[in-house]
Design a protein around this motif. Sequence first.
Motif, PDB file in Angstrom:
ATOM      1  N   PRO A  91     -10.047   8.775   3.932  1.00 48.20           N
ATOM      2  CA  PRO A  91      -9.583   7.433   3.597  1.00 48.20           C
ATOM      3  C   PRO A  91     -10.658   6.478   3.078  1.00 48.20           C
ATOM      4  N   GLU A  92     -11.875   6.626   3.517  1.00 49.42           N
ATOM      5  CA  GLU A  92     -12.915   5.717   3.039  1.00 49.42           C
ATOM      6  C   GLU A  92     -13.345   6.047   1.609  1.00 49.42           C
ATOM      7  N   ARG A  93     -13.151   7.291   1.212  1.00 48.60           N
ATOM      8  CA  ARG A  93     -13.510   7.720  -0.137  1.00 48.60           C
ATOM      9  C   ARG A  93     -12.315   7.715  -1.086  1.00 48.60           C
ATOM     10  N   ASP A  94     -11.184   8.187  -0.594  1.00 47.67           N
ATOM     11  CA  ASP A  94     -10.014   8.408  -1.442  1.00 47.67           C
ATOM     12  C   ASP A  94      -9.064   7.219  -1.388  1.00 47.67           C
ATOM     13  N   GLY A 126      -5.570   7.813   0.517  1.00 47.58           N
ATOM     14  CA  GLY A 126      -5.343   9.194   0.926  1.00 47.58           C
ATOM     15  C   GLY A 126      -5.795   9.392   2.353  1.00 47.58           C
ATOM     16  N   VAL A 127      -4.961  10.034   3.161  1.00 49.51           N
ATOM     17  CA  VAL A 127      -5.280  10.291   4.563  1.00 49.51           C
ATOM     18  C   VAL A 127      -5.023  11.760   4.886  1.00 49.51           C
ATOM     19  N   PRO A 128      -5.826  12.357   5.799  1.00 54.08           N
ATOM     20  CA  PRO A 128      -5.641  13.775   6.112  1.00 54.08           C
ATOM     21  C   PRO A 128      -4.590  14.047   7.190  1.00 54.08           C
ATOM     22  N   THR A 129      -4.277  13.053   8.018  1.00 56.16           N
ATOM     23  CA  THR A 129      -3.347  13.254   9.138  1.00 56.16           C
ATOM     24  C   THR A 129      -2.488  12.010   9.342  1.00 56.16           C
ATOM     25  N   VAL A 130      -1.413  12.186  10.073  1.00 58.31           N
ATOM     26  CA  VAL A 130      -0.565  11.047  10.425  1.00 58.31           C
ATOM     27  C   VAL A 130      -1.342  10.068  11.311  1.00 58.31           C
ATOM     28  N   GLU A 131      -2.182  10.593  12.187  1.00 58.57           N
ATOM     29  CA  GLU A 131      -2.986   9.723  13.061  1.00 58.57           C
ATOM     30  C   GLU A 131      -3.910   8.830  12.232  1.00 58.57           C
ATOM     31  N   ALA A 144       0.851  -1.194   0.000  1.00 61.19           N
ATOM     32  CA  ALA A 144       0.000   0.000   0.000  1.00 61.19           C
ATOM     33  C   ALA A 144       0.882   1.237   0.000  1.00 61.19           C
ATOM     34  N   PHE A 145       0.371   2.284  -0.637  1.00 58.15           N
ATOM     35  CA  PHE A 145       1.008   3.592  -0.650  1.00 58.15           C
ATOM     36  C   PHE A 145       0.035   4.559   0.002  1.00 58.15           C
ATOM     37  N   LEU A 146       0.469   5.233   1.067  1.00 58.87           N
ATOM     38  CA  LEU A 146      -0.372   6.218   1.740  1.00 58.87           C
ATOM     39  C   LEU A 146       0.087   7.611   1.339  1.00 58.87           C
ATOM     40  N   ILE A 147      -0.876   8.441   0.958  1.00 54.15           N
ATOM     41  CA  ILE A 147      -0.585   9.810   0.553  1.00 54.15           C
ATOM     42  C   ILE A 147      -1.287  10.758   1.533  1.00 54.15           C
ATOM     43  N   LEU A 148      -0.583  11.793   1.953  1.00 54.78           N
ATOM     44  CA  LEU A 148      -1.049  12.684   3.007  1.00 54.78           C
ATOM     45  C   LEU A 148      -1.502  14.024   2.428  1.00 54.78           C
ATOM     46  N   GLY A 149      -2.685  14.464   2.819  1.00 55.29           N
ATOM     47  CA  GLY A 149      -3.197  15.764   2.395  1.00 55.29           C
ATOM     48  C   GLY A 149      -4.467  16.094   3.154  1.00 55.29           C
TER      49      GLY A 149
END
Length: 95
Positions: free
Chosen positions: A14-17, A30-35, A4-9
């Motif tokens: 994450p459930e949509r992107d 895609g995730v909005p935060t490190v948490e 998996a590749f996680l991209i931060l923005g």
Amino acid sequence: MRFAFLILGPRFEPERDRAAILDGTAQIVGVPTVEQAARQAERLCREGVNCIELCGAFGEAGARAVIAATHNQVPVGFVTHLPEQEELFRTTFGG
């Protein structure tokens, strides 16, 4: 192997992107935060992902947080860039 590749923005959800190719063998989330990345990484490991790569926005501290969340059970890498491009990256990504 599944990875998996996680991209931060800040605008990612994450459930949509998210997307998968090769019948789910390779995923991008895609995730909005490190948490949120840590939570997604835990979930991905439970689902059988063997390797996680992080976009450069995570940096070393973000990579360490994801490693901790996965209990150091899978390799976690993060994208980096050459020092001579630092100014360009700061201009582009606002760091």
